[in-house]
Write a protein that holds these residues in place. Structure first.
Motif, mmCIF file in Angstrom:
data_model
loop_
_atom_site.group_PDB
_atom_site.id
_atom_site.type_symbol
_atom_site.label_atom_id
_atom_site.label_comp_id
_atom_site.label_asym_id
_atom_site.label_seq_id
_atom_site.Cartn_x
_atom_site.Cartn_y
_atom_site.Cartn_z
ATOM 1 N N GLU A 34 0.832 -1.197 0.000
ATOM 2 C CA GLU A 34 0.000 0.000 0.000
ATOM 3 C C GLU A 34 0.866 1.246 0.000
ATOM 4 O O GLU A 34 1.797 1.354 0.798
ATOM 5 C CB GLU A 34 -0.909 0.019 1.229
ATOM 6 N N ASN A 35 0.554 2.182 -0.902
ATOM 7 C CA ASN A 35 1.251 3.458 -0.854
ATOM 8 C C ASN A 35 0.486 4.408 0.059
ATOM 9 O O ASN A 35 -0.479 4.010 0.736
ATOM 10 C CB ASN A 35 1.442 4.034 -2.262
ATOM 11 N N TYR A 36 0.881 5.678 0.092
ATOM 12 C CA TYR A 36 0.271 6.639 1.005
ATOM 13 C C TYR A 36 -1.203 6.882 0.685
ATOM 14 O O TYR A 36 -1.957 7.388 1.524
ATOM 15 C CB TYR A 36 1.045 7.967 0.948
ATOM 16 N N GLN A 37 -1.640 6.524 -0.534
ATOM 17 C CA GLN A 37 -3.041 6.681 -0.925
ATOM 18 C C GLN A 37 -3.852 5.401 -0.712
ATOM 19 O O GLN A 37 -4.993 5.311 -1.151
ATOM 20 C CB GLN A 37 -3.122 7.071 -2.402
ATOM 21 N N LYS A 38 -3.248 4.414 -0.056
ATOM 22 C CA LYS A 38 -3.881 3.118 0.184
ATOM 23 C C LYS A 38 -4.096 2.325 -1.097
ATOM 24 O O LYS A 38 -4.952 1.439 -1.157
ATOM 25 C CB LYS A 38 -5.217 3.273 0.929
ATOM 26 N N THR A 152 8.667 7.319 2.385
ATOM 27 C CA THR A 152 7.248 7.238 2.716
ATOM 28 C C THR A 152 6.367 8.042 1.761
ATOM 29 O O THR A 152 5.146 8.021 1.891
ATOM 30 C CB THR A 152 6.981 7.731 4.156
ATOM 31 N N ARG A 153 6.974 8.752 0.812
ATOM 32 C CA ARG A 153 6.241 9.494 -0.202
ATOM 33 C C ARG A 153 6.988 9.410 -1.530
ATOM 34 O O ARG A 153 8.211 9.211 -1.550
ATOM 35 C CB ARG A 153 6.073 10.967 0.191
ATOM 36 N N LYS A 198 3.658 6.609 -10.393
ATOM 37 C CA LYS A 198 3.219 5.575 -9.440
ATOM 38 C C LYS A 198 3.057 4.206 -10.095
ATOM 39 O O LYS A 198 2.172 3.427 -9.738
ATOM 40 C CB LYS A 198 1.933 6.006 -8.739
ATOM 41 N N HIS A 247 8.163 12.324 8.502
ATOM 42 C CA HIS A 247 7.054 12.739 7.650
ATOM 43 C C HIS A 247 6.236 13.846 8.314
ATOM 44 O O HIS A 247 5.893 14.848 7.668
ATOM 45 C CB HIS A 247 6.142 11.545 7.340
ATOM 46 N N GLN A 251 5.678 17.712 7.050
ATOM 47 C CA GLN A 251 4.326 18.244 6.842
ATOM 48 C C GLN A 251 4.093 19.531 7.624
ATOM 49 O O GLN A 251 3.289 20.377 7.224
ATOM 50 C CB GLN A 251 3.288 17.200 7.262
ATOM 51 N N GLU A 266 -0.670 15.538 -5.009
ATOM 52 C CA GLU A 266 -1.571 14.757 -4.165
ATOM 53 C C GLU A 266 -2.892 14.607 -4.912
ATOM 54 O O GLU A 266 -3.450 15.592 -5.385
ATOM 55 C CB GLU A 266 -1.810 15.507 -2.857
#
Length: 267
Positions: A34-38, A152-153, A198, A247, A251, A266
């Motif tokens: 899973e990436n940061y967008q699930k 993580t991104r 991606k 992270h 942010q 994003e």
């Protein structure tokens, strides 16, 4: 020069072929994370960069470099394939082993990377007990770990790598030409495109491998005093990572967040 350009072009063509085949293969076997967008994304980018690293042998790369990189990649692959999200950090994995007597893939990764680092130092440096060896060992061990923390991104590790190579090229004029540099720059473009769109992610295997590549270039090219500064930087980042989330820190900073999101949006 004509022959040299075609040598690089041939290797890049092979890299692109491996990119297409490996990404399709990973999807079919559901080797995804899973990436940061699930969203489920194949972690095949590490395999692509590993293939490129092995191909660098045809451009004069050291056999020790390739063996070091393969071991680093394997350590990350084990963590990707068999690992879990808990525990976290070097201290977390060590305390888990001490308190429960159970091995984690993270602890295995630490051992693999340390063994690979020791192998690289013993193979490349004559005076094993000198300060050069000690500082180089820390670079080889810490760079894969710090790079892994940042992954993580999208493109975060790419930017970290770009900054390192920019420093190397500025400080070492001899790096500003030749087949290897053309190959590295082309691979940076391919990597940027794959991760931006991606199509694949680094995973632990890719992030650790990239950290190993950064470490090797630093070890091979930088003056000793700069290596000391880098070890201090990596040590501080490693200790910070045990206490805070990079992270969340990024942010909370408008400048760091803007830099972090350069090149991707994003959705």
């Amino acid at each position: 020069m004509f022959v040299e350009v075609w040598k690089v072009a041939l290797l890049l063509a092979l890299v692109i072929l491996i990119w297409k085949l490996s990404t399709s293969y990973f999807k079919r076997l559901e080797w995804t994370a899973e990436n940061y967008q699930k969203r489920r994304v194949p972690y095949s980018l590490g395999v692509i960069l590993l293939a490129a690293s092995i191909m660098s042998l045809f451009l004069g790369a050291s056999t020790t470099f390739v063996l070091y990189i393969i071991t680093i990649w394997l350590a990350g692959w084990i963590d990707d394939f068999f690992g879990s999200s808990f525990p976290k950090g070097i201290r977390g994995h060590m305390m888990y082993f001490v308190q429960r007597g159970e091995w984690t893939t993270g602890l295995m990764k630490i051992i693999f990377i340390s063994a690979a680092a020791l192998f690289a130092v013993v193979s490349e440096i004559d005076l094993i007990l000198g300060w050069e060896s000690i500082i180089s060992l820390f670079i080889f061990v810490l760079s894969p770990h710090v790079t892994n923390i940042l992954d993580t991104r999208p493109l975060r590790v790419w930017k970290w790598t770009f900054c390192h190579f920019l420093i190397y090229f500025i400080m070492i004029p001899s790096l500003q030409g030749g087949e290897v540099i053309v190959f590295v720059l082309a691979m940076m473009i391919i990597w940027w495109h794959i991760e931006k769109t991606k199509q694949a992610m680094l995973g632990d295997n890719g992030a650790a491998l990239v950290g190993g590549i950064i470490a090797w270039f630093g070890f091979s090219t930088l003056p000793f005093i700069v290596k000391i500064v880098i070890v201090l930087l990596y040590t501080v980042l490693t200790l910070m990572a045990e206490r805070i989330s990079f992270h969340e820190t990024i942010q909370q900073s408008r400048l760091l967040k803007w830099i972090d999101q350069l090149g991707w949006k994003e959705i």
